[in-house]
Scaffold this motif. Structure first.
Motif: not given
Length: 342
Positions: A88-89, A304-305, A309-310, A330-336
């Motif tokens: 995805l990166i 990741a994507h 991009e950034v 710095v980008l935010d994460c989420s939890v699955l």
């Protein structure tokens, strides 16, 4: 000189063929291809242009990059290209640079410094305009080759604390802290972290620190299993977990290294029947299988994507010397949440 052929046997036109057809030298054709025509007659340019049109000649971007000041090639070095996070990166990088007329050469270091150094040397020889790198713990000394060559460098997924650099990463500390804190509130009482040596990689330091600080905020301790040389020894890990998990006290295993999570998950096989009530597992990424595994795995998910991009935007901004894009993001994460946690 005879032209080379492709695997299918079809004649592949070379720069030598164009030179012969145009009645000029290979160097002159190279100058034409790289836009160096100030001292070239219109007649010579016309002959070269006709030869290219007649043959459909496509100059190699690698060969052009070695002769031109700008190759429009980006070197991308990923730790492990086999996982979805890395894919995805790469796709994120590609989605940006394609629109800007750039192409990338992707290498997988397998988190090995020797591999990194070898790939950097080759990419520099080709003439890439810049690098996007997911670093190993020893990357500081290796990155000197890039900077000494006058090339731009952007770290992705991490930064080195003692190295002034451009980087794009995620909120590793906060996301780890919050996820572990939620697990504490869900009822886990004992905690085990299975981790590689942090070294100087910020993502490892921050995830471990977030884990520790969340526990300390509740007056809780932990035990740890270190993955030597960034490798999982399944039998040693299984034996360690068997010693630490009593089957009664709700115990959470935290796996902050995404590349190690598959092996850690398999090492927990004997504890699947105890999940999630008495044994929990929390990792990072691996979304390609975390949701469909049985039991499904709870993971902190990095964007990741978006990271790709950034990072591409930061690197292109630096190559063009515009200074319009923040080099530290710095980008935010989420939890699955899956079935391995309460």
């Amino acid at each position: 000189m005879a032209s080379s052929k492709t695997a299918a046997g079809k004649k592949r036109i070379t720069i030598n063929d164009i030179a012969q057809m145009a009645g000029t030298s290979k160097t002159t054709v190279s100058f034409y291809l790289n836009g160096k025509t100030d001292r070239m007659s219109e007649e010579t340019q016309k002959r070269i242009r006709l030869a290219i049109d007649e043959t459909g000649y496509q100059p190699s971007p690698l060969a052009r990059g070695m002769n031109a000041k700008q190759s429009n090639l980006i070197g991308v070095i990923i730790g492990d290209i086999t996982n979805t996070f890395s894919n995805l990166i790469v796709k994120g990088i590609e989605s940006v640079i394609d629109d800007e007329g750039y192409r990338m050469l992707v290498c997988s270091s397998n988190f090995d410094k020797k591999n990194e150094l070898a790939y950097i040397d080759r990419l520099l020889a080709i003439g890439v305009d810049g690098f996007i790198v997911q670093p190993t713990a020893q990357f500081r000394e290796v990155s000197k080759s890039i900077l000494d060559a006058g090339k731009q460098l952007v770290f992705i997924d991490s930064k080195l604390y003692d190295h002034a650099s451009s980087w794009v990463k995620t909120d590793n500390y906060e996301s780890s802290y919050q996820a572990v804190d939620q697990c504490i509130h869900k009822g886990y009482e004992r905690f085990i972290v299975v981790t590689a040596e942090p070294g100087l990689i910020s993502s490892r330091i921050e995830r471990f620190s977030g884990f520790v600080d969340a526990l300390e905020a509740h007056g809780l301790g932990f035990s740890q299993f270190i993955l030597e040389n960034d490798r999982v020894d399944p039998e040693a890990l299984k034996a360690y977990l068997a010693e630490q998990i009593d089957g009664e006290t709700p115990t959470l295993v935290f796996a902050p290294n995404c590349w190690a999570l598959p092996d850690i998950y398999r090492a927990c096989k004997d504890f699947y029947p105890l999940m999630p009530d008495r044994v929990g597992l929390l990792g990072f990424d691996n979304t390609e299988w975390a949701e469909v595994a049985s039991p499904s795995v709870s993971v902190v998910v990095q964007p990741a994507h978006e990271e790709g991009e950034v990072a591409a935007k930061v690197l292109l901004d630096q190559i063009r010397q515009k200074g319009e894009v923040d080099p530290h993001q710095v980008l935010d994460c989420s939890v699955l949440w899956g079935a391995t946690t309460l």
